[in-house]
Write a protein that holds these residues in place. Structure first.
Motif, short mmCIF file in Angstrom:
data_model
loop_
_atom_site.label_atom_id
_atom_site.label_comp_id
_atom_site.label_asym_id
_atom_site.label_seq_id
_atom_site.Cartn_x
_atom_site.Cartn_y
_atom_site.Cartn_z
N LEU A 168 0.82 -1.17 -0.06
CA LEU A 168 0.02 -0.01 -0.03
C LEU A 168 1.11 1.29 0.02
CD1 LEU A 168 -2.79 -1.12 2.55
CD2 LEU A 168 -2.96 -1.11 0.13
N ARG A 169 1.99 1.01 0.38
CA ARG A 169 2.99 2.13 0.16
C ARG A 169 3.85 2.24 -0.78
NH1 ARG A 169 4.84 4.97 4.98
NH2 ARG A 169 6.06 6.00 3.49
N ARG A 170 3.81 1.01 -1.88
CA ARG A 170 4.65 0.98 -2.89
C ARG A 170 3.85 0.64 -4.23
NH1 ARG A 170 8.38 -3.39 0.38
NH2 ARG A 170 9.29 -2.01 2.00
N GLU A 171 3.81 -0.56 -4.83
CA GLU A 171 3.05 -0.74 -5.93
C GLU A 171 1.69 -0.74 -5.99
OE1 GLU A 171 4.17 -5.06 -4.50
OE2 GLU A 171 4.89 -2.94 -4.07
N TRP A 172 1.02 -0.62 -4.78
CA TRP A 172 -0.51 -0.55 -4.73
C TRP A 172 -0.75 0.59 -3.94
CZ3 TRP A 172 -0.62 -3.92 -8.11
CH2 TRP A 172 -0.13 -5.28 -8.35
N SER A 173 -0.18 1.74 -4.19
CA SER A 173 -0.48 3.08 -3.53
C SER A 173 -2.16 3.49 -3.88
CB SER A 173 0.74 3.97 -3.72
OG SER A 173 0.84 4.35 -4.95
N SER A 174 -2.38 3.16 -4.98
CA SER A 174 -3.66 3.75 -5.75
C SER A 174 -4.78 2.95 -4.80
CB SER A 174 -3.54 3.30 -7.22
OG SER A 174 -3.78 1.74 -7.07
N LEU A 175 -4.47 1.93 -4.09
CA LEU A 175 -5.51 1.42 -3.16
C LEU A 175 -5.42 2.02 -1.82
CD1 LEU A 175 -4.77 -2.23 -4.00
CD2 LEU A 175 -6.67 -0.88 -4.88
N SER A 176 -6.58 2.15 -1.34
CA SER A 176 -6.81 2.79 0.03
C SER A 176 -7.79 1.61 0.95
CB SER A 176 -7.79 4.13 0.22
OG SER A 176 -6.99 4.74 -0.71
N VAL A 177 -7.41 1.67 2.14
CA VAL A 177 -8.03 0.94 3.18
C VAL A 177 -9.43 1.58 3.66
CG1 VAL A 177 -8.13 -0.23 5.44
CG2 VAL A 177 -6.02 -0.15 4.08
N PHE A 178 -10.51 0.88 3.62
CA PHE A 178 -11.79 1.60 3.83
C PHE A 178 -12.61 0.78 4.82
CE2 PHE A 178 -12.70 -0.93 0.34
CZ PHE A 178 -14.08 -1.61 0.49
N ASP A 179 -12.14 -0.37 5.27
CA ASP A 179 -13.14 -0.84 6.40
C ASP A 179 -12.19 -1.82 6.96
OD1 ASP A 179 -15.20 -1.46 8.22
OD2 ASP A 179 -16.67 -1.22 6.56
N GLY A 180 -12.55 -2.32 8.03
CA GLY A 180 -11.87 -3.29 8.79
C GLY A 180 -13.29 -4.56 9.67
N PHE A 181 -12.58 -5.72 9.79
CA PHE A 181 -13.42 -6.75 10.24
C PHE A 181 -12.70 -7.63 11.19
CE2 PHE A 181 -14.08 -6.42 5.59
CZ PHE A 181 -15.25 -5.73 5.57
N GLY A 182 -13.57 -7.88 12.25
CA GLY A 182 -12.95 -8.68 13.18
C GLY A 182 -12.88 -7.94 14.60
N GLY A 183 -13.67 -7.02 14.78
CA GLY A 183 -13.87 -6.51 16.31
C GLY A 183 -13.01 -4.87 16.22
N GLU A 184 -12.86 -4.61 17.56
CA GLU A 184 -12.02 -3.13 17.87
C GLU A 184 -10.58 -3.33 17.04
OE1 GLU A 184 -11.75 0.41 19.36
OE2 GLU A 184 -13.44 -0.89 18.99
N THR A 185 -10.02 -4.47 17.34
CA THR A 185 -8.71 -4.73 16.53
C THR A 185 -9.02 -5.64 15.46
OG1 THR A 185 -7.46 -4.55 18.73
CG2 THR A 185 -6.26 -5.66 16.74
N PRO A 186 -9.16 -5.20 14.14
CA PRO A 186 -9.51 -5.85 12.97
C PRO A 186 -8.41 -6.75 12.80
CG PRO A 186 -9.59 -3.53 12.75
CD PRO A 186 -8.85 -3.52 13.93
N THR A 187 -9.07 -8.14 12.18
CA THR A 187 -8.24 -9.15 11.55
C THR A 187 -7.98 -9.09 10.10
OG1 THR A 187 -10.27 -10.64 11.91
CG2 THR A 187 -8.89 -10.55 13.83
N ALA A 188 -8.79 -8.22 9.49
CA ALA A 188 -8.75 -8.29 8.03
C ALA A 188 -9.36 -6.83 7.67
CB ALA A 188 -9.75 -9.32 7.40
#
Length: 252
Positions: A168-188
């Protein structure tokens, strides 16, 4: 006409108890509500199909997702919901939104989660609804490439033996994280070609060198994964995506 024929045409009424009459009245009320809900749902689907062509919808290379808008609407709906109904309302609302998005083009989701696939699938299914076309994949890098090409979104496990998030800092910098799953501390985490202006207003996701102790400003980070001196973490600090701090997205 013989009496037996009259009985076949006009059967004698059956006496109903007060309880049966009350139940019949409630069922009639539910049927009436179902008719209203159906009419409103179909009307919403028709409007949703037009939203994709509206001037304020994301254009160009971004997928047609507005996590910020979804967050605002869901917060407004839940603020009016009775506490005992919150879980049911949120689940139903996600399904309604998912089918609305499908009118603009069926959402495609690739899921990589070698350790807890069911948990990741359940979170993704709740988030994107039954209308989404979800597939399990074996290669997180292939899923990132697929998402970067604008085909859909990828849901990828963290702390599962792959440091895919470094991309996400390199070849896939055009992508953004926009959600998390698995609770308060996301596992995905869910990633896609989301318009940065449409990211949810929530914790920022950071990929940078160092630990999760904080940034020196009193704002602590919560570490999700580490690899060769790099850390994937969350922070409450309001950071711009793509800035020097290493912010790669946000989750609501």
């Amino acid at each position: 006409m013989p009496h037996s024929n009259l009985q076949q045409i006009w059967p004698e009424p059956v006496d109903l108890s007060p309880e049966q009459m009350a139940l019949a009245a409630l069922r009639h009320e539910i049927d009436d509500l179902d008719d209203q809900l159906l009419a409103l749902f179909q009307r919403r689907l028709s409007i949703a199909a037009r939203v994709g062509l509206a001037k304020d919808a994301p254009h160009g290379p971004h997928v047609k997702l507005r996590p910020d808008r979804e967050q605002t609407v869901l917060d407004r709906v839940l603020s009016q919901t009775r506490p005992e109904n919150r879980e049911a309302v949120e689940s139903l609302w996600r399904q309604i939104v998912g089918w609305g998005l499908a009118r603009q083009g069926r959402m495609k989701v690739q899921v990589w989660s070698p350790i807890e696939p069911t948990r990741a699938f359940d979170g993704a299914r709740q988030r994107f609804g039954a209308a989404a076309d979800m597939r399990s994949v074996r290669d997180p890098q292939a899923a990132l490439k697929w998402a970067a090409e604008g085909h859909g979104v990828a849901v990828l496990a963290v702390n599962a033996g792959s440091d895919w998030w470094l991309g996400l800092r390199r070849e896939w910098s055009s992508l953004s994280v926009f959600d998390g799953f698995g609770g308060e501390t996301p596992t995905a985490l869910a990633v896609g070609k989301i318009d940065p202006a449409a990211l949810p207003n929530g914790r920022r996701v950071i990929v940078d060198v160092g630990g999760d102790a904080g940034d020196g400003a009193g704002i602590r980070r919560r570490g999700l994964d580490t690899s060769h001196g790099w850390t994937l973490s969350l922070t409450d600090a309001v950071l711009p995506v793509g800035g020097a701090e290493g912010c790669v997205g946000a989750i609501g």
